[in-house]
Design a protein around this motif. Structure first.
Motif, short mmCIF file in Angstrom:
data_model
loop_
_atom_site.label_atom_id
_atom_site.label_comp_id
_atom_site.label_asym_id
_atom_site.label_seq_id
_atom_site.Cartn_x
_atom_site.Cartn_y
_atom_site.Cartn_z
N LEU A 47 -16.29 -107.07 50.71
CA LEU A 47 -16.02 -108.40 51.26
C LEU A 47 -15.09 -109.16 50.30
O LEU A 47 -15.50 -109.60 49.23
N LEU A 48 -13.83 -109.31 50.73
CA LEU A 48 -12.84 -110.06 49.96
C LEU A 48 -12.65 -111.44 50.58
O LEU A 48 -13.29 -111.76 51.59
N GLU A 49 -11.75 -112.23 50.00
CA GLU A 49 -11.54 -113.58 50.52
C GLU A 49 -11.06 -113.55 51.97
O GLU A 49 -11.37 -114.42 52.78
N GLY A 50 -10.30 -112.51 52.31
CA GLY A 50 -9.77 -112.41 53.68
C GLY A 50 -10.67 -111.68 54.65
O GLY A 50 -10.28 -111.43 55.79
N GLY A 51 -11.88 -111.33 54.21
CA GLY A 51 -12.82 -110.63 55.10
C GLY A 51 -13.11 -109.23 54.59
O GLY A 51 -12.73 -108.84 53.47
N TRP A 52 -13.80 -108.44 55.41
CA TRP A 52 -14.19 -107.08 55.04
C TRP A 52 -12.98 -106.17 55.05
O TRP A 52 -12.23 -106.13 56.03
N LYS A 53 -12.79 -105.40 53.96
CA LYS A 53 -11.69 -104.47 53.84
C LYS A 53 -12.22 -103.09 53.45
O LYS A 53 -13.17 -102.97 52.67
N ASP A 54 -11.57 -102.04 54.00
CA ASP A 54 -11.96 -100.67 53.67
C ASP A 54 -11.67 -100.35 52.21
O ASP A 54 -10.59 -100.69 51.71
N CYS A 55 -12.60 -99.68 51.54
CA CYS A 55 -12.33 -99.13 50.23
C CYS A 55 -11.48 -97.86 50.39
O CYS A 55 -11.40 -97.29 51.48
N SER A 56 -10.87 -97.41 49.32
CA SER A 56 -10.05 -96.21 49.40
C SER A 56 -10.93 -94.99 49.63
O SER A 56 -12.15 -95.02 49.40
N ASP A 57 -10.31 -93.89 50.09
CA ASP A 57 -11.06 -92.65 50.31
C ASP A 57 -11.69 -92.18 49.01
O ASP A 57 -12.81 -91.65 49.01
N ASP A 58 -10.99 -92.38 47.88
CA ASP A 58 -11.53 -91.93 46.60
C ASP A 58 -12.79 -92.71 46.24
O ASP A 58 -13.79 -92.13 45.79
N ASP A 107 -28.85 -91.67 43.75
CA ASP A 107 -28.64 -92.82 42.88
C ASP A 107 -28.34 -94.06 43.71
O ASP A 107 -27.41 -94.07 44.52
N MET A 108 -29.12 -95.12 43.51
CA MET A 108 -28.91 -96.38 44.21
C MET A 108 -28.24 -97.42 43.31
O MET A 108 -27.76 -98.44 43.79
N GLN A 109 -28.22 -97.16 42.01
CA GLN A 109 -27.52 -98.01 41.05
C GLN A 109 -26.69 -97.09 40.15
O GLN A 109 -27.22 -96.14 39.57
N PHE A 110 -25.39 -97.38 40.01
CA PHE A 110 -24.54 -96.51 39.21
C PHE A 110 -23.26 -97.27 38.86
O PHE A 110 -22.95 -98.32 39.42
N THR A 111 -22.52 -96.70 37.90
CA THR A 111 -21.22 -97.25 37.51
C THR A 111 -20.13 -96.25 37.86
O THR A 111 -20.28 -95.05 37.58
N MET A 112 -19.08 -96.73 38.48
CA MET A 112 -17.98 -95.85 38.87
C MET A 112 -16.65 -96.45 38.39
O MET A 112 -16.55 -97.66 38.14
N HIS A 113 -15.65 -95.59 38.27
CA HIS A 113 -14.33 -96.01 37.80
C HIS A 113 -13.35 -95.98 38.96
O HIS A 113 -13.25 -94.98 39.68
N ALA A 114 -12.63 -97.07 39.18
CA ALA A 114 -11.64 -97.13 40.27
C ALA A 114 -10.59 -98.17 39.92
O ALA A 114 -10.90 -99.24 39.37
N ARG A 115 -9.36 -97.86 40.22
CA ARG A 115 -8.24 -98.79 40.02
C ARG A 115 -8.17 -99.30 38.57
O ARG A 115 -7.89 -100.48 38.32
N GLY A 116 -8.51 -98.41 37.61
CA GLY A 116 -8.42 -98.78 36.21
C GLY A 116 -9.54 -99.66 35.71
O GLY A 116 -9.47 -100.19 34.59
N GLN A 117 -10.57 -99.87 36.53
CA GLN A 117 -11.69 -100.74 36.15
C GLN A 117 -13.02 -99.99 36.33
O GLN A 117 -13.12 -99.04 37.11
N ASN A 118 -14.04 -100.44 35.62
CA ASN A 118 -15.38 -99.93 35.81
C ASN A 118 -16.17 -100.91 36.68
O ASN A 118 -16.12 -102.13 36.45
N TYR A 119 -16.87 -100.37 37.67
CA TYR A 119 -17.62 -101.21 38.59
C TYR A 119 -19.08 -100.76 38.64
O TYR A 119 -19.38 -99.56 38.70
N SER A 120 -19.98 -101.72 38.59
CA SER A 120 -21.41 -101.46 38.73
C SER A 120 -21.78 -101.61 40.20
O SER A 120 -21.60 -102.69 40.79
#
Length: 498
Positions: free
Chosen positions: A85-96, A109-122
């Motif tokens: 959910l971004l400012e402009g509404g729901w947007k698809d994440c990339s296939d990766d 796993d229901m809680q995890f950290t992943m790396h995408a677009r040069g950032q780490n996301y919880s």
């Protein structure tokens, strides 16, 4: 199989035959209303769907199941969409990103950290207000959701929500067992009869996808029919006009609630069979046909007497009755004014011809393909199975070796051999938290035209049942005099929610 699929009877008319079946378009529940098993309406509109407006919401458990099935079938396209959910509404994440999330869910796993677009996301699917993604560096948090990519797939299970993070032990066990038609080492051999028929193979593939998504909370049954299709379709359209039934998803095998006064459930039907029907026409007895349909319990069933895949093309039917009379009697039973019955019946038959439905037994044209069969996929909420279904031998005798049938349906055994009889009570079949149905037609033309056909059929009936007083009279008559608390005399179709 013994038996024949038929429609509900009219006032004072001969009962239509109900065809044997062997044994795809439905409804989405919240947790089962405690009053449901006793037939209570609980004053709630239980026919509501849960929808995102952009596709069916999918819980992590079902994301896992769907993703595993996609891997098993080697499908090139991801079966899920993960959205943020971004400012402009729901947007698809990339296939990766979607693939990474599916991989974590696959491990549980229901809680995890992943790396995408040069950032780490919880990523956290255990948040009380829904799944979230948080940028580890900035702390900015956004909502996530998982959608089924298929437009016509079933709604998600609501027993396990993304925010709960837990599965009931029973549902977890069923998900582990997997789709019903694949259990017990079931073989694909019966599907060889579909070779060369791309349409039929696609229909069965979608049926199997439905099983994958719904096996946690639902048992599934398959009902084959042919010439009774128009009766079922008309009942569905009447249910749409009067009772909010979502006729665009599936036909309705029975609609006259009052016909179930004496035989409201499977235990009573089984008792009546042993005491009366066993020596008197068995499941061909009019009282049996009035309330029940014959089913198989697997897409890959091999018997006894019927193979789901083999009967799909032609379907089951009977010809020892006048289908045109059954149609006219049905319309009269639904309180269509008697002077308008014959004209309406003729218009319905013409509409059926226009969309490719075989109405040769109604005085109309056969479908051009010559493939008059239909297959109804019936999902029954597991707590309701023993109330609505009993294990049967051909022609309806009780198969005690598979009773109570809920124990068998909840097992990991093969379902390739075994019939059942389902009490098609409209109070449950028109409730989204009790029964979900999907339909497939062997004729590709009608299969692709069905939704448009239903829209036009609903339109025909809406004109006839357009008067407020007439709708109330029809609804009360069909429902047995006691209307559900949510019902009103206004046109019910506009209350449908998706």
């Amino acid at each position: 199989m013994g038996g024949c699929i038929g429609s509900s009877a009219s006032r004072g008319s001969k009962e239509p035959e109900s065809a044997p079946t062997c044994g795809a378009t439905a409804s989405s529940p919240d947790l089962l209303d405690p009053g449901l098993a006793s037939g209570s309406d609980a004053g709630v509109d239980d026919l509501g769907w849960v929808s995102s407006g952009a596709g069916s919401l999918v819980t992590p458990a079902h994301a896992l199941l769907i993703e595993r099935e996609a891997v098993r079938c080697s499908r090139p396209q991801l079966p899920l969409r993960v959205q943020i959910l971004l400012e402009g509404g729901w947007k698809d994440c990339s296939d990766d990103e979607t693939r990474q999330i599916c991989q974590y869910l696959r491990r549980g796993d229901m809680q995890f950290t992943m790396h995408a677009r040069g950032q780490n996301y919880s990523i956290n699917f255990l948040e009380p207000d829904g799944a979230t993604q948080m940028n580890v560096s900035t702390g900015k948090k956004r909502q996530l959701r998982i959608l089924d990519r298929g437009e016509d797939g079933p709604p998600p299970e609501e027993v396990f929500r993304a925010r709960s993070g837990t599965l009931s032990e029973e549902v977890a066990q069923q998900l582990q067992y997997g789709p019903q038609s694949r259990r017990g080492g079931a073989t694909d051999h019966p599907f060889k009869v579909l070779e060369g028929n791309l349409h039929a193979k696609e229909c069965f593939r979608k049926f199997e996808q439905n099983e994958v998504k719904l096996c946690g909370e639902w048992a599934v049954f398959y009902h084959s029919y042919s010439f009774a299709a128009l009766i079922y379709e008309v009942q569905a359209a009447v249910g749409s006009v009067l009772f909010r039934f979502r006729s665009q998803y599936a036909p309705l095998p029975r609609i006259l609630v009052k016909d179930f006064a004496e035989i409201p459930d499977a235990p009573i039907l089984a008792d009546r069979f042993q005491k009366e029907f066993a020596t008197n026409k068995r499941d061909h007895h009019p009282s049996f046909r009035r309330v029940a349909v014959s089913v198989m319990c697997s897409l890959s069933s091999t018997g006894p007497e019927a193979c789901t895949a083999m009967v799909f093309i032609a379907g089951y039917s009977c010809k020892d009755l006048s289908f045109r009379s059954v149609l006219e009697n049905l319309l009269e039973s639904c309180y269509v004014p008697k002077p308008k019955v014959k004209e309406l019946a003729e218009n319905i038959i013409k509409l059926s011809e226009k969309h490719g439905l075989d109405v040769s037994q109604f005085g109309g044209k056969a479908c051009q393909s010559g493939k008059a069969g239909h297959l109804l996929q019936i999902f029954v909420r597991r707590p309701l199975v023993d109330s609505l279904v009993y294990a049967a031998k051909p022609y309806g005798p009780i198969d005690e070796s598979r009773m109570p049938i809920s124990k068998w349906m909840n097992s990991n055994e093969s379902f390739q051999v075994g019939q059942a009889r389902v009490v098609a009570h409209p109070k449950f079949f028109m409730r989204a938290d009790s029964v979900r149905m999907y339909v497939a037609s062997a004729d590709p033309t009608f299969h692709s035209n069905r939704k448009e056909f239903q829209q036009e059929l609903v339109g025909l009936l809406s004109v006839i049942l357009g008067e407020r007083e007439l709708r109330q009279k029809a609804a009360a008559g069909i429902y047995g005099g006691s209307l559900p608390s949510w019902w009103s005399a206004e046109d019910q179709t506009k209350h449908e929610r998706y």
